[in-house]
Design a protein around this motif. Structure first.
Motif, PDB file in Angstrom:
ATOM      1  N   ARG A  11       9.798   5.580   8.650  1.00 55.06           N
ATOM      2  CA  ARG A  11      10.821   6.611   8.503  1.00 55.06           C
ATOM      3  C   ARG A  11      10.973   7.077   7.054  1.00 55.06           C
ATOM      4  O   ARG A  11      11.279   8.228   6.783  1.00 55.06           O
ATOM      5  N   LYS A  12      10.757   6.185   6.128  1.00 59.71           N
ATOM      6  CA  LYS A  12      10.968   6.542   4.723  1.00 59.71           C
ATOM      7  C   LYS A  12       9.661   6.804   3.979  1.00 59.71           C
ATOM      8  O   LYS A  12       9.648   6.847   2.743  1.00 59.71           O
ATOM      9  N   PHE A  28       3.156   6.838  -1.028  1.00 60.70           N
ATOM     10  CA  PHE A  28       3.518   7.417   0.260  1.00 60.70           C
ATOM     11  C   PHE A  28       5.021   7.350   0.521  1.00 60.70           C
ATOM     12  O   PHE A  28       5.515   7.985   1.453  1.00 60.70           O
ATOM     13  N   ASP A  29       5.740   6.584  -0.290  1.00 60.15           N
ATOM     14  CA  ASP A  29       7.187   6.469  -0.111  1.00 60.15           C
ATOM     15  C   ASP A  29       7.953   7.521  -0.907  1.00 60.15           C
ATOM     16  O   ASP A  29       9.185   7.474  -0.977  1.00 60.15           O
ATOM     17  N   GLY A  30       7.235   8.469  -1.526  1.00 60.35           N
ATOM     18  CA  GLY A  30       7.895   9.526  -2.281  1.00 60.35           C
ATOM     19  C   GLY A  30       8.097   9.210  -3.741  1.00 60.35           C
ATOM     20  O   GLY A  30       8.647  10.036  -4.476  1.00 60.35           O
ATOM     21  N   ILE A  79       0.833  -1.210   0.000  1.00 63.91           N
ATOM     22  CA  ILE A  79       0.000   0.000   0.000  1.00 63.91           C
ATOM     23  C   ILE A  79       0.862   1.251   0.000  1.00 63.91           C
ATOM     24  O   ILE A  79       0.555   2.248  -0.670  1.00 63.91           O
ATOM     25  N   ILE A  80       1.983   1.239   0.728  1.00 63.69           N
ATOM     26  CA  ILE A  80       2.864   2.409   0.769  1.00 63.69           C
ATOM     27  C   ILE A  80       3.488   2.665  -0.599  1.00 63.69           C
ATOM     28  O   ILE A  80       3.591   3.809  -1.057  1.00 63.69           O
ATOM     29  N   SER A  81       3.863   1.597  -1.280  1.00 58.32           N
ATOM     30  CA  SER A  81       4.488   1.779  -2.611  1.00 58.32           C
ATOM     31  C   SER A  81       3.454   2.134  -3.663  1.00 58.32           C
ATOM     32  O   SER A  81       3.678   3.020  -4.501  1.00 58.32           O
ATOM     33  N   GLN A  82       2.297   1.487  -3.648  1.00 59.53           N
ATOM     34  CA  GLN A  82       1.277   1.760  -4.651  1.00 59.53           C
ATOM     35  C   GLN A  82       0.601   3.112  -4.435  1.00 59.53           C
ATOM     36  O   GLN A  82       0.205   3.766  -5.393  1.00 59.53           O
ATOM     37  N   ASP A 121       7.166   8.891  -7.637  1.00 58.01           N
ATOM     38  CA  ASP A 121       6.311   9.651  -8.554  1.00 58.01           C
ATOM     39  C   ASP A 121       5.676  10.855  -7.866  1.00 58.01           C
ATOM     40  O   ASP A 121       4.445  10.988  -7.774  1.00 58.01           O
ATOM     41  N   PRO A 122       6.480  11.765  -7.322  1.00 55.91           N
ATOM     42  CA  PRO A 122       5.888  12.907  -6.606  1.00 55.91           C
ATOM     43  C   PRO A 122       5.184  13.894  -7.522  1.00 55.91           C
ATOM     44  O   PRO A 122       4.373  14.696  -7.066  1.00 55.91           O
ATOM     45  N   GLN A 123       5.473  13.860  -8.835  1.00 55.28           N
ATOM     46  CA  GLN A 123       4.874  14.844  -9.738  1.00 55.28           C
ATOM     47  C   GLN A 123       3.478  14.439 -10.196  1.00 55.28           C
ATOM     48  O   GLN A 123       2.716  15.274 -10.659  1.00 55.28           O
ATOM     49  N   LYS A 124       3.146  13.161 -10.089  1.00 52.38           N
ATOM     50  CA  LYS A 124       1.884  12.693 -10.660  1.00 52.38           C
ATOM     51  C   LYS A 124       0.683  12.988  -9.749  1.00 52.38           C
ATOM     52  O   LYS A 124      -0.418  13.214 -10.217  1.00 52.38           O
ATOM     53  N   LYS A 125       0.874  12.948  -8.450  1.00 51.85           N
ATOM     54  CA  LYS A 125      -0.257  13.122  -7.548  1.00 51.85           C
ATOM     55  C   LYS A 125       0.145  13.971  -6.354  1.00 51.85           C
ATOM     56  O   LYS A 125       1.326  14.073  -6.011  1.00 51.85           O
ATOM     57  N   ALA A 126      -0.866  14.567  -5.742  1.00 50.29           N
ATOM     58  CA  ALA A 126      -0.594  15.384  -4.551  1.00 50.29           C
ATOM     59  C   ALA A 126      -0.249  14.481  -3.369  1.00 50.29           C
ATOM     60  O   ALA A 126      -0.772  13.373  -3.230  1.00 50.29           O
TER      61      ALA A 126
END
Length: 342
Positions: free
Chosen positions: A211-212, A158-160, A152-155, A162-167
């Motif tokens: 942490r990450k 939340f792990d950072g 869930i964190i990767s999909q 693809d930061p440009q695709k979604k808020a």
């Protein structure tokens, strides 16, 4: 990582757990609810309804009126010399509004619950699929939970990634009654459990995930059932905030007039401190909680100065006898038969 030691019956720790999830929904955060005891869908249906500004003001107005009437009654009982002293503030934040407040007598509306994205992990439904994590020897239930969290964190980004695709958003993780027998762990059964390191390994990996990633986690653990103190020390060291709840239900303090206004005590064992080698220690050590009709409040423990309104005749006689003995000694010359004033 917020580690909460459950009270013996799990009533008030369950309330804190629901407060954490309800705050996430009001703030628009994503939720991840894991449990081996109760289905996460049922937990989300039982979340308290938020009190908005107008309702909160009315509720606090009623509370202020009740406190004012109590002050008036106390002024009739308390000695005149104490009336002009400043009254101790019982609430840590009386005049400041932090976060949101909730009405325990009402459930959160289904429309508000469905306004955020939430994920559930019910252990009995996950046992059909074998865990993929085989690198470290760990309890299979914990391995499945970590596997679901990593996915869930990767999909969810939340792990950072693809930061440009979604808020960006925050993931709130709630894990209920971790370490109990329902999770397949035996640390609550004996002083020398066979699988004593599974919970420690799970928290170690979980803390690395937190942490990450943009996530925060609350865990409730039946700490009163864990007899091995070494396990509790390791779990405490792997947590950021450690809070224990002690309920008065079934204890001697339930009928003690000292604690008649409260339902239990809050023990703050550990508070995180950034950029420091040691953990912070709370300046307010005596905290208590009480469950009102609509609100669950945590306050500074304020005990009354005297429990009895009048002194018994026996104690009066003892005071008179002791005064006679003292008057025949060093105070006889200066004060005659009067009481000594220390």
């Amino acid at each position: 990582l917020v580690f909460t030691e459950e009270d013996k019956y799990g009533l008030y720790s369950n309330l804190l757990f629901k407060y954490f999830l309800a705050e996430g929904i009001v703030c628009g955060h994503d939720l991840f609810v894991a449990s081996a005891k109760e289905h996460p869908d049922n937990i989300l249906k039982e979340l308290p309804s938020p009190l908005f500004d107008d309702a909160y003001g009315k509720e606090m107005g009623d509370e202020a009126a009740a406190v004012k009437s109590e002050d008036f009654q106390d002024s009739m009982k308390i000695a005149w010399r104490y009336q002009n002293l400043p009254k101790m503030e019982t609430s840590p934040a009386t005049f400041t509004k932090f976060g949101h407040y909730y009405d325990l007598s009402k459930k959160m509306s289904p429309g508000l619950c469905q306004s955020v994205k939430w994920h559930s992990f019910y252990l009995h439904e996950e046992l059909s699929s074998p865990p993929k994590m085989k690198a470290c020897k760990m309890n299979s239930a914990y391995a499945r939970l970590l596997q679901s969290l990593q996915r869930i964190i990767s999909q969810g980004g939340f792990d950072g990634s693809d930061p440009q695709k979604k808020a960006k958003n925050v993931l709130r993780i709630g894990i209920q009654s971790l370490g109990s027998l329902l999770w397949g762990d035996d640390i609550c059964c004996s002083d020398t459990p066979e699988d004593a390191h599974s919970l420690t390994k799970f928290l170690y990996v979980l803390r690395g995930l937190l942490r990450k990633s943009l996530s925060a986690c609350i865990i409730t653990v039946p700490a009163h059932l864990i007899q091995n103190k070494a396990i509790m020390e390791r779990v405490t060291n792997l947590s950021d905030t450690v809070v224990g709840l002690e309920s008065f239900i079934g204890s001697e303090r339930e009928t003690n007039p000292l604690y008649k206004d409260y339902h239990g005590l809050v023990h703050v064992h550990q508070i995180p401190r950034l950029n420091s080698l040691i953990c912070d220690v709370s300046d307010t050590k005596d905290l208590a909680f009480r469950l009102k009709r609509k609100l669950f409040t945590i306050e500074r423990l304020h005990l009354p100065p005297d429990l009895s309104d009048t002194v018994s005749r026996a104690s009066k006689q003892d005071l008179a006898d002791s005064a006679k003995l003292l008057s025949s000694g060093c105070g006889a010359m200066a004060m005659g038969k009067k009481h000594l004033d220390f």
